[in-house]
Design an enzyme around this catalytic site. Structure first.
Site, mmCIF file in Angstrom:
data_model
loop_
_atom_site.group_PDB
_atom_site.id
_atom_site.type_symbol
_atom_site.label_atom_id
_atom_site.label_comp_id
_atom_site.label_asym_id
_atom_site.label_seq_id
_atom_site.Cartn_x
_atom_site.Cartn_y
_atom_site.Cartn_z
ATOM 1 C CD GLU A 239 56.515 28.432 -40.796
ATOM 2 O OE1 GLU A 239 56.802 29.638 -40.926
ATOM 3 O OE2 GLU A 239 55.341 28.028 -40.682
ATOM 4 C CD GLU A 349 53.553 27.013 -37.159
ATOM 5 O OE1 GLU A 349 53.150 27.951 -37.894
ATOM 6 O OE2 GLU A 349 54.676 27.013 -36.615
#
Length: 434
Positions: A239, A349
């Site tokens: 991320e 995720e």
């Protein structure tokens, strides 16, 4: 999972180290010599696939079905606020916690107690019994202590605990993805990096060079340490900053450009060069993963000249997708949610959490019996979409602790609460998307 026995070396030599993806069926021997192949069922055996070429994985019906080990090696206070409280920290990040303890030996002891007890070998047995075949393990750069600056405050002694956890996953026959979740200097303004840095410092030569050393170190572990024999994928960074945040943070455009044109190609070369020096054969190399273009940092493959065994990571939290606060709308959205993009892509995720302003109202409370059917069907809708338009999924996360107490973020708790079944294939018979 199909029958086709194939012997795996019980002790890995560098030239024969193998890595895997779930699917193809091979004999797996645990480090203590247990023949996992000859258990009572192939499903229980956790059989895995030899590393794959991107173009052929789509022909295999077996997908990655996994869980993250969030808050194990990078404690996230919102997931497990009892951990820092137990250390006497009133902190949101590991850096801040260690700084506040102001005693390195005490901080080390505290964190080592957490690493040694929060996840156990029994957890991996339980994962396999739930039909899971993969674990994704977030790790911070400070686990390679030689690259940590004296000005940085992190716990020490984590490497042996990482080795142990990866070994337990191997013994259970689980495929392992290791991700650089906390990069040097922090890649984002979030405590999941291990520190709260309002101006992420990752995007420059000094911290890139430290990350390259970390990747080389991890690559060497995978190919020389038998405990790592089911580690098949290494993610370059979790991320990073996103272009649509550029209005708030002017440096984002330059940072993402630098990551794509400098960090990704060089990191790729460092991993492959390390494998070459170890004489790792091409079909035994690591899959190298980057955030998918949908993440918003640009096209990760733009400056890459070698895409052999490239893989992509897509995170999808419907909670933040702006879906109407209506149960049918959530299920409809997920049934039609196309996660395809760079290929092969995995939804690394996701969760069952819903919009914050309604999540604990009577109509959405997961602990109320009348809501459980919705969560089961929404779970099924996401599973089907992530197996149809991506190559599988990894739920965030396996376990939480402390005051969160929310099965929508906790796979283990969700199974106990009746929100997630132990038969993952049942997603296709619930009628969620019919």
């Amino acid at each position: 999972m199909r029958l086709n026995q194939y012997a795996l070396f019980t002790s890995l030599l560098v030239c024969g180290s193998l890595a895997w993806l779930p699917g193809e069926h091979r004999q797996i021997l645990s480090r203590d010599g247990v023949d996992l192949f000859n258990r009572s069922s192939l499903h229980e055996a956790g059989l895995l696939k030899k590393r794959y070429l991107p173009h052929d994985y789509g022909n295999d019906k077996n997908a990655i079905r996994g869980v993250n080990l969030g808050s194990l090696f990078i404690v996230e206070n919102w997931l497990s606020d009892d951990v820092f409280k137990g250390f006497g920290c009133n902190s949101k990040s590991e850096f801040d916690c260690v700084s506040s303890i102001n005693d390195q030996a005490k901080a080390n002891s505290n964190f080592q107690g957490h690493w040694g007890s929060w996840i156990t070998k029994d957890d991996f047995t339980q994962m396999v019994s739930y039909g899971l075949n993969t674990v994704r393990i977030p790790v911070g750069y400070w686990f390679l202590e030689s690259i940590v600056d004296k000005s940085e405050h992190f716990p020490q002694g984590g490497e042996q605990y990482l080795d142990e956890v990866v070994g337990w996953a191997k013994d259970a026959g689980l495929y392992v993805i290791i991700v650089l979740h906390g990069a040097p200097g922090a890649q984002a303004t979030d405590a999941f990096t291990g520190q709260l840095n309002s101006n992420p410092g990752f995007y420059g030569d000094y911290n890139y060079n430290r990350a390259y050393q970390w990747l080389e170190w991890m690559t060497n572990k995978v190919h020389t340490n038998p405990a790592y024999s089911t580690v098949g994928m290494l993610e370059l960074v979790n991320e990073p900053e996103r272009l649509f945040d550029a209005s708030k943070y002017p440096s984002v455009q330059a940072n993402t450009d630098s990551m794509r044109n400098t960090y990704y190609p060089t990191a790729w070369s460092k991993i492959r060069d390390a494998e070459s020096s170890l004489k790792v054969s091409s079909d035994s190399q690591l899959s190298i993963q980057m955030m998918d273009q949908k993440w918003g940092s640009g096209d990760p493959k733009q400056y890459l000249t070698d895409l052999y065994l490239a893989a992509y990571d897509d995170h999808q939290y419907v909670k933040y997708a702006g879906v109407a606060e209506d149960k049918d709308a959530y299920i409809k959205f997920s049934c039609g949610d196309n996660r395809s993009g760079n290929w092969p892509v995995f939804v690394g995720e996701w969760s069952l959490s819903v919009a914050t302003d309604v999540q604990w109202t009577d109509a959405w409370n997961p602990n109320r019996d009348e809501n459980k059917d919705f969560y089961r069907k929404w779970w099924a809708a996401q599973v089907m979409s992530y197996e149809k338009t991506a190559q599988g999924w990894v739920f965030w996360t396996w376990k939480t602790s402390g005051s969160l107490n929310d099965p929508r973020w906790d796979y283990k708790m969700a199974v106990s609460a009746g929100l997630i079944p132990t038969d993952i294939d049942s997603a296709y018979t619930m009628g969620a998307c019919s």
